[in-house]
Design an enzyme around this catalytic site. Structure first.
Site: not given
Length: 482
Positions: A154, A79, A178
């Site tokens: 996210s 990420k 997330s």
């Protein structure tokens, strides 16, 4: 049908079996880079490739077999929230697109030492402030199960990349859900550990007390293998001192002989919602659990909706936490979240940034700071009392009350961040550990009756620092669904 790479999807075990059979790490990495080249123009999950990925693979190929680590040869996406030396790390923000960290985050160092190959960075919304992929840097990402839908956020790009076999596994970050929400929408296993079990060194902050990185994989086994590598104490993150309270064992040992027979599972029907497809999938899963010998006990958390709403502390805490992270990097110290918001330098669908920007510079200056802290403690006690009263091993419920939503609904801001019906905030705002495990698929008959089947996940919530039990139950759930 899920959009997936042309090569046969790998697990960690199958990567290493292929290497044992004579395949090179370079060849495996090349397959995944080719998949990114072929698919990512359709999915938009990758922000930057590792320019050294093939060289890293070749270096691993030269290692003596006695020096191969537990993740040897495994291609992983990271990420964009987590710093990687030599690879752009933008935190989803167009203003940070040229930031290239000089050093790796602690967990990246651990992954590399274990033999993993970092092949790319993956999409996230600006500063991880959403359940969605909406980013000023990269726009929106598509769900491999239905390109008209969101993969969730996210950790959007990690979920989409792993689901489409552009990587064997992904690392996400979870503050309010997330890791688990995108794992739910993309048919993956997503694990949130108790904050502090894994170092957040090198990871941008959103709510420091809730933030944690973690694995996103196609199986509980692969998640356990990654956790065994990345969890543990780190002097660079004082939160990891919790590992002294209850030292870690082996996650791989914890999931051996997966079964939920005799496990006492609290069914939180308050969190089921009304979507017929979701409730049908979860109901069918519960039937399987009962057949597998689990003891299912209906439970209820008093005033759950109040506690979910009142302990949602982003508007009073995130401004100081994000700005504190920015100030800690000399290349980013000139930036402040309120200035980015005022200049319109963020994705306009990120309503939470609007609330964060007007929050207090110091969270303790918020007039309700103490009241919210006390409410969180009360929420923890109420929920722990249910575990104690019923001798629960875990509490279970749908990860989200809805299947993956249409991207257009997200761009039209059909929901605000605070009112989207994700159940992931329960575990996050309790500061406990939780994981999402796929338990079936459903057509979204209420929105798109002719659409494809979409994944549905079950959340397993456990007490803080009880990750081994959580993983064992997750493995048992996975086994019961086969």
């Amino acid at each position: 049908m899920v959009l997936r790479a042309s090569h046969t999807p790998y697990s960690i075990a199958s990567v290493q079996q292929a290497i044992s059979n004579g395949k090179t790490v370079r060849a495996i990495v090349e397959e995944h880079l080719k998949a990114i080249e072929e698919l990512d123009s359709k999915i938009n999950s990758i922000t930057a490739l590792n320019p050294q990925a093939l060289q890293d693979a070749e270096q691993l190929d030269r290692l003596d077999s006695s020096k191969r680590g537990p993740l040897f040869g495994v291609p992983i996406v990271i990420k964009d929230q987590i710093e990687t030396a030599g690879i752009p790390t933008a935190f989803g923000s167009i203003r940070c697109k040229d930031y290239i960290p000089a050093t790796d985050a602690t967990l990246i160092t651990k992954l590399k030492e274990a033999g993993a190959v970092i092949i790319a960075k993956s999409v996230m919304p600006d500063w991880a402030t959403s359940w969605w992929s909406t980013s000023s840097l990269s726009g929106t990402t598509k769900n491999p199960y239905d390109l008209s839908r969101e993969p969730g956020g996210s950790s959007s790009g990690s979920a989409a990349a792993v689901a489409s076999a552009m990587a064997v596994a992904g690392i996400g970050g979870d503050t309010g859900g997330s890791i688990r929400l995108p794992s739910n929408f993309c048919g993956l296993v997503g694990v949130r550990v108790t904050p502090g079990r894994i170092s957040r060194d090198g990871m941008s902050a959103l709510v420091t007390t809730q933030d944690t990185p973690g694995p996103m994989t196609t199986s509980v086994e692969d998640a356990a293998k990654i956790l065994d590598v990345i969890a543990g104490f780190d002097e660079k993150d004082e939160f990891t001192s919790i590992n002294a309270i209850k030292p870690l064992g082996s996650f791989q040992t914890a999931i051996q002989g997966p079964s939920i027979k005799g496990k006492r599972l609290g069914v939180l029907r308050q969190a089921f919602g009304t979507h017929k497809g979701v409730t049908k999938v979860i109901g069918s899963a519960l039937d399987r659990f009962a057949q597998a010998g689990a003891e299912l006990i209906d439970v209820e958390i008093p005033d759950l909706e109040y506690y979910k709403s009142y302990t949602f502390i982003y508007p009073i805490r995130s401004k100081s936490d994000i700005n504190g992270f920015l100030a800690s990097r000399k290349e980013l110290a000139h930036l402040k979240i309120e200035d980015l918001q005022a200049a319109g330098e963020y994705h306009k669908a990120l309503d939470l940034i609007d609330r964060i920007a007007v929050g207090p510079a110091d969270m303790t200056e918020a007039p309700d700071f103490a009241a919210k802290l006390l409410a969180q403690m009360k929420f923890q006690r109420l929920t722990a009392a249910i575990f104690a009263k019923h001798k629960l091993d875990a509490m279970i419920y749908p990860t989200s009350q809805l299947p993956a939503p249409k991207t257009q609904d997200i761009l039209d801001m059909r929901w605000s961040c605070a009112d989207y019906p994700t159940n992931t905030i329960i575990g996050s705002q309790l500061l406990w550990c939780a994981m999402s495990v796929p338990v079936g698929k459903t057509v979204d008959v209420e929105e798109d009756p002719d659409g494809p089947e979409l994944p549905i996940g079950l959340e397993v919530l456990c007490l803080p620092l009880d990750e081994e039990r959580m993983m064992a139950i997750g493995a048992g759930v996975e086994a019961a669904m086969k």
